[in-house]
Enzyme design. Structure first.
Site: not given
Ligand code: BGP
Length: 478
Positions: A175, A377
């Site tokens: 990201e 993701e």
């Molecule tokens: C993205 C990241 C991850 C992850 C995901 C979900 O931004 O790359 O590392 O955790 O989001 O977000 P969160 O864990 O805050 O729910």
């Protein structure tokens, strides 16, 4: 059939959110290791000096470091073709600036890779996922300094050389575009103003000059890493990784449409334009002018960027939001600004659920870059209920994923070249934004709770069996 035969179905994790063993086998302290636990209402804190008695979720996480064999066996049982994980930089270079890598760290990931290969699972490795060595923050304010390019390339050289022939796919930075917003400064780039006192994660002192300069260093590092990977193994394929924050104008009033275009340029395209096209976009000087910043470049940088474009494009996709030219209407939207879309519902954490936005995003990205895409993701962070018999009925998660996969299939029919899909947190892990266990994404439940209790046992949720069927039928049965 919508999805290609070799479609990479799988799941994704990141080292600091699942491994634990934060100080074992020579590992150094990363930026993630000094972040406390938190929740949606009580944000986590960055504590440059570790506090006695404070809960640091990365220190134990879900103990994937010790249990990766059991976890990968469960992924294989679901039929995974691909496992996206990250290498903790501080396991390989504990402080970040050592001359030689730490053998114990290299060996650990070799075992993880071998375990994947045993089941025919293709590793997809994120080189830097929100865990810059804290030693480099202390030494040179991390990515604010150009020195970082050399440290990052040493890290890349060590892992590209060691895993040659065993890995095909790499991602340079997780990201990367989160650094166009203040929230990405510390976790993404290791930028920290106050090295003495704690900082509330959601209230980091903002310095756009520093953020955009850091991004330039990361672009150069990413381009040099692509070149290095191809030199070490011509079979290597290196991708970028961006957070795609789908965005719509709140109304069709032209002012809203322009505001939305500018949001897209800054948040969604600024980084990928550089990494995929090898050149800063024409709108970049407008962004710098409006922020009153100058991005310093060295002679030769433009050539490096041109030569180091990525082979494929990957992104995370969770939600969308709207933009309005009227500032009074802004502010009630998702994590990254914007305002709520009146047509969409939100998750319990306020992320607006928009499956059609995924089809839209895939079309936008493919049309713009004409490079293969991968959704690395996606998923629903939700509270799960563990029944007395050990079952977890997560119909809401199945519904979220099913609707997104349907839209991916439509995008493929639209003509998009889609390589694969690795939903986030395929096994429950620690949330990145809030630092808690309660926000769960997994097909596999982990019995571990925010009050420090739980035995880390792994349990299959209903979605586990559902996803197994989806993979077995290559997305035909949803
Ligand atoms: C993205 C990241 C991850 C992850 C995901 C979900 O931004 O790359 O590392 O955790 O989001 O977000 P969160 O864990 O805050 O729910």
């Amino acid at each position: 059939m919508a999805f290609r035969k070799d479609f990479l179905w799988g799941g994704a994790t990141a080292a600091n959110q699942c491994e634990g063993a934060w100080d074992r086998d020579g590992k150094g302290v990363s930026c993630a290791d000094i972040c406390t636990g938190g929740s949606r209402i009580s944000p986590k804190r960055i504590t440059p000096v570790l506090e006695e008695g404070t809960f640091y979720p990365s220190h134990e996480a879900i103990r994937h470091y010790d249990r990766f064999r059991e976890d990968i066996a469960l992924f294989a049982e679901m039929g995974f073709k691909c496992y996206r994980f990250s290498i903790a930089w501080t396991r390989i270079f504990p402080n970040g600036d050592e001359a030689e890598p730490n053998e114990a760290g290299l060996r650990h990931y070799e075992e993880v890779i071998d375990e994947c290969r045993k089941y025919g699972i293709e590793p997809l490795i994120t080189i830097s996922h929100y865990e810059v060595p804290f030693g480099l923050t202390k030494k040179c304010n991390a990515w604010a300094s150009r020195e970082m390019i050399g440290y990052y390339l040493n890290f890349c050289r060590a892992i590209f050389t060691r895993y040659k022939g065993k890995v095909r796919y790499w991602l340079t930075f997780n990201e990367i575009n989160s650094l166009t917003a203040p929230m990405g400064a510390f976790l993404n780039a290791g930028l920290l103003k106050d090295l003495t006192n704690p900082t509330v994660f959601t209230q980091q002192a903002d310095d756009p000059q520093e953020r955009f300069q850091a991004l330039h260093h990361m672009f150069v590092a990413s381009a040099l890493a692509v070149k290095l990977a191809h030199e070490i193994d011509p079979e290597y394929r290196v991708g970028n990784m961006m957070l795609y924050s789908a965005s719509y104008p709140l109304t069709c009033e032209p002012k809203d449409v322009i505001r939305n275009q500018q949001y897209n340029q800054e948040m969604n395209y600024y980084c990928t334009d550089v990494q995929a096209r090898g050149i800063y976009p024409s709108y970049a000087p407008r962004i710098w002018r409006e922020k009153g910043i100058t991005v310093e470049m060295e002679p030769g940088d433009e050539e490096i960027l041109r030569q180091g474009t990525v082979d494929f494009i990957t992104f995370s996709y969770y939600m969308s939001s709207c933009q309005s030219a009227d500032s009074a209407k802004m502010g009630a939207g998702n994590l990254l600004g914007g305002t709520a879309n009146p047509y969409l519902k939100a998750s319990d954490w306020g992320w607006q659920i928009d499956p059609e936005g995924l089809r839209y995003s895939l079309n936008e990205l493919y049309d713009r870059y004409q490079k293969p895409l991968m959704v690395v993701e996606n998923g629903l962070g939700a509270r799960d209920t563990l029944e007395e018999d050990g079952s977890i009925h997560d119909e809401y998660r199945i519904d979220y994923l099913r609707r997104h996969i349907r839209e991916m299939a439509l995008a493929v029919e639209d003509g998009v070249d889609l390589m694969g899909y690795t939903p986030w947190g395929c096994i429950d892990l620690v949330s990145a934004s809030t630092g808690e266990y309660e926000k769960r994404y997994g097909f596999i439940y982990v019995r571990r709770y925010d009050d420090g209790t739980g035995d880390f046992a792994r349990l299959k949720k209903d979605s586990f069996y559902w996803y197994q069927r989806v993979i077995a039928t290559n997305g035909e049965e949803l």
